[in-house]
Design an enzyme around this catalytic site. Sequence first.
Site, PDB file in Angstrom:
ATOM      1  CD  GLU A  21      -1.138  -0.069   3.689  1.00 35.64           C
ATOM      2  OE1 GLU A  21      -1.018   0.699   4.642  1.00 35.64           O
ATOM      3  OE2 GLU A  21      -1.948  -1.020   3.669  1.00 35.64           O
ATOM      4  CG  HIS A  80      -2.135  -5.956   8.640  1.00 38.10           C
ATOM      5  ND1 HIS A  80      -1.848  -5.885   7.286  1.00 38.10           N
ATOM      6  CD2 HIS A  80      -2.735  -4.787   8.940  1.00 38.10           C
ATOM      7  CE1 HIS A  80      -2.253  -4.718   6.797  1.00 38.10           C
ATOM      8  NE2 HIS A  80      -2.785  -4.024   7.782  1.00 38.10           N
ATOM      9  CG  ASN A  94      -4.857  -3.172   3.814  1.00 34.62           C
ATOM     10  OD1 ASN A  94      -4.831  -3.437   2.609  1.00 34.62           O
ATOM     11  ND2 ASN A  94      -4.056  -2.317   4.362  1.00 34.62           N
TER      12      ASN A  94
END
Length: 503
Positions: free
Chosen positions: A356, A442, A480
């Site tokens: 990202e 994460h 994500n």
Amino acid sequence: VPTDNAPAIVVGSGYGGAVAALRLGQAGIRTLVLEMGGLWNTAGADGRVFCSTTAPDQRSMWFRSRTEAPLATFLWLDVVNRAISPYPGVLDRVHHDHMSVYVGRGVGGGSLVNGGMAVTPPRSYFTEQFPGVDADDMYGTYFPRARAMLGVNSVDPAWFESTEWYRFTRTSRKAAAKAGLRTTFVPNVYDFGYMQREAAGTATRSALAGEVIYGNNHGKRSLDKTYLAAALGTGNVTIHTLEKVIAVSRAGDGSYVLTADRIDGTGAVVERKQYGCTYLFLAGGSLGTTELLVRARDTGTLPDLPPAVGAGWGTNGNTMLGRANHVWDTVGADQATMPVMGIDDWANPDNPVFAEIAPLPMGFEHWISLYLAITRNPERASFSYDSSSGAVRLGWTADQSAVSVAMAKKLFDRVNAANATIYRYDLFGSTGKVFADDFTYHPLGGCVLGRATDGYGRVKGYAKLYVTDGSLVPGSIGVNPFVTITALAERTMARVLAEDTAP
Ligand code: FDA
């Protein structure tokens, strides 16, 4: 003797907890949610609920005397972090030996502090990670249900191309294209209509004022505004804040008994409480839920929990890095904090990476392109209970992080070669580190679906005990994670309410 009883208790109010609370409440089941963090609805002396990233105060972090931002330094200088007073702030960084994990604390969990990127994983990878889950159900019913409830929307492409606030993204896109790499827009739960009004000067700035990891005062559809608001609206759901569940056991009649510590603003335990319930939903996040269950198994309060509890944990391959652009490739002093694009090289069989394009809003031109790479790192770790300290420790090693770094490096070496650019060496501490290999946003796994639980999050060995959060995801999902966590929780709740709670 329990001081309080409810038919259902939910531990934690992040994605998994919010879905459980809403669906239980709608089913008419009186439900109590226990959340260790605070309720973020009251403005401080500055008129704002959350503090900014540029001038963090006690509200920023969970009981710290100094902030611990992901980017430690700029030009190797210790200019990023600030002294603060200890307080139940909204962002925590949980330290284990070779990995620290950022998590949100408060009603809404991670939704209060995250980047809002709402990405549905590629179906092929979802199926690989969850071979026992019917992908038609997920892609036909539960992913759409989750996205609708979360308020997922996308940036207007025309505005994106023209606004100064996403110059940093366009510059990164150009560099990726030179290396022959594909970029893709990613949806978000931040209200892009609101963001355009921020840019036009007709709404109070939040994403355009550097707000994100310490909370957004406007614009973001965090769970307190979506699932949890709806849950409270059923009239059947109550949330207790600043109450941390520390132990779980079972009474003779099969009901569950929870011990919880209620803390005050200094962190002092002001009350130890006991709760009883028939149905127990664990949603403390990958770390919170796994810690409770590992401790329960290994201290003997829930001795029949399976060996798979505590196993299968991963970082989603997270690695952060910065590149230095040429002087003519500016990234802009104005940067929106909500990412809207990623470099998608996940289908590359040699080196699957989804990176990202992250903002770095410092209020001046710094020529840095920042990325959070999600790599397909196959390494997994386990948690273990240390009986001498009573702590639950994560066994992740530095070598396991090196796998993510090597994959990110392979991709970004290509980007640098094609653009004749280099990495930034000044962002992750004084040692000149290029890749942040010591933290993840994460955390995934610890109670993996189909291993520690049945195919629907029912914990093996105990009836009416469920996991609904990121612990269910086997260490990696390629994007994500919160849309996946939300959709899996929807699937669990649909099944449990149909089969387990019938009178
Ligand atoms: P989550 O962590 O959300 O909620 C758990 C809750 O339980 C917390 O509120 C915690 O305080 C509470 N709790 C834990 N233990 C407890 C106990 N013993 N007693 C009581 N309460 C307890 N993801 C994504 O998809 N897009 C993105 O853009 C980002 N960006 C991002 C940025 C940052 C800075 C972070 C930290 C994270 C992200 N993420 C993300 C990740 C995402 O936020 C994360 O995957 C989810 O919040 C996980 O949801 P869960 O329901 O598993 O737990």
